[in-house]
Design an enzyme around this catalytic site. Structure first.
Site, PDB file in Angstrom:
ATOM      1  N   LEU A 126       0.846  -1.193   0.000  1.00 56.12           N
ATOM      2  CA  LEU A 126       0.000   0.000   0.000  1.00 56.12           C
ATOM      3  C   LEU A 126       0.882   1.243   0.000  1.00 56.12           C
ATOM      4  CD1 LEU A 126      -2.886   1.206   0.249  1.00 56.12           C
ATOM      5  CD2 LEU A 126      -2.529   1.187   2.737  1.00 56.12           C
ATOM      6  N   HIS A 230       6.165   1.994  12.852  1.00 60.92           N
ATOM      7  CA  HIS A 230       6.774   3.229  12.362  1.00 60.92           C
ATOM      8  C   HIS A 230       5.740   4.348  12.410  1.00 60.92           C
ATOM      9  CE1 HIS A 230       8.669   6.013   9.497  1.00 60.92           C
ATOM     10  NE2 HIS A 230       9.796   5.331   9.667  1.00 60.92           N
TER      11      HIS A 230
END
Length: 339
Positions: A126, A230
């Site tokens: 993605l 992250h």
């Protein structure tokens, strides 16, 4: 109009540019011309393949701005991971140590290398270019995959997973990977991640620790990032949690990022999507936004639009332009899902 469609060979330059822009840690799109061309060819073959049981098919799609013809994003689905190449994870577990003699009881967290997700479907690859990260484009691109899963469920494993990018700095250095590099692998994170993306994984079986690793013996900076994502990945994780995905104690072997999972039929977007019959006409005004797709495979198309969708009707009105973009005719079906 922004249209999601299967990737094709002519999209190579755009895919290569996205691979460069995606940066370190985006394992599924390494900057390697031969591999990217193979990914495109594999996807084209998968969209054409007659499938009885999901195996090693991969469905890579792009987001195209039809006004400019520019490819501005990607998303993908793997039918069943680990069928051709080993698919590694660490499984978080607990070992209990207890002595009545000294009246001490300890619970110690462990990491055990495993292949437990072999055969699961995977949400992956993605990416949306920075200029298009607005107006729910990212949500549309991500959730469109649930329409594809709902329509073609037999082509995928019963469990669907998504690997979330773990913590790393701007240079691609992972605190979790540091101890692994020092004591076992001997190569830096970027190189190990790149080799994994190329499918060259023999070094993992040869060099990874074969016995459970005691988390308490890892450096403190490595312990802190186990199961953490992250910063740029937090919105994607929130979206998947809203769909019913949960972490069951599996983390990435390189950066320690969590892997989340959900049964295909229990995914919110799969359950709530509806098949509606198309009537092509002037579209009535609406403030309700939907993702919609056709029901095809090789000619799959998806986009978003403001629609009037009634709970007591199996019909939806599409404009001629929208119907043409989705490659649907009057009386055919589309699958819709509220954004």
């Amino acid at each position: 109009m922004l249209i999601i469609r299967p990737i094709r060979a002519s999209d190579f330059d755009a895919l290569y540019r996205i691979a460069v822009e995606s940066g370190h840690g985006f394992t599924s799109l390494p900057v390697n011309e031969d591999l990217l061309r193979r990914k495109i060819a594999r996807s084209e073959a998968s969209f054409q393949k007659v499938v009885e049981t999901p195996y090693d098919e991969g469905y890579l799609m792009v987001l195209e701005d039809t006004e400019t013809g520019e490819v501005v994003g990607t998303c993908a689905l793997e039918a069943a991971v680990g069928m051709e190449d080993a698919f590694y994870h660490y499984r978080l577990g607990t070992e209990v140590y207890h002595s009545q003699q000294i009246n001490v009881r300890n619970e110690v967290e462990t990491l055990t290398l495993c292949h437990d997700y072999t055969g699961a479907a995977e949400l992956c690859t993605l990416f949306l270019r920075a200029a298009y990260r607005k107006d729910n484009n990212g949500r549309m691109l991500s959730r469109s995959r649930f329409l594809f899963l709902a329509q073609h469920a037999s082509r995928f494993g019963e469990t669907v997973i998504a690997e979330m990018r773990g913590v790393s700095d701007e240079n691609g250095n992972s605190p979790f990977y540091g101890w692994l590099q020092k004591h076992f692998l001997g190569i830096d994170f970027v190189e190990a991640d790149y080799l994994s993306g190329l499918g060259r994984k023999a070094f993992m079986a040869e060099m990874m620790p074969r016995n459970p690793v005691y988390v308490c013996l890892l450096p403190e900076e490595a312990q802190k990032v186990i199961g953490e994502v992250h910063t740029n990945t937090r919105p994607a994780l929130s979206l998947l949690r809203a769909e019913g995905f949960r972490c069951r104690g599996y983390v990435d072997i390189f950066d320690g990022g969590p892997t989340v999972e959900c049964n295909l039929q229990d995914i919110r977007g799969v359950r709530e999507s509806r098949l509606l019959r198309v009537r092509i006409s002037e579209m009535p005004a609406s403030d309700d936004s939907f993702i919609l797709s056709n029901t095809q495979l090789a000619d799959y198309r998806a986009t978003s639009a403001e629609l009037v969708v009634s709970s007591d009707s199996d019909e939806v009105i599409l404009s001629p332009e929208l119907a043409a973009g989705l490659l649907v005719s009057d009386g055919e079906q589309v699958r819709v899902l509220a954004i």
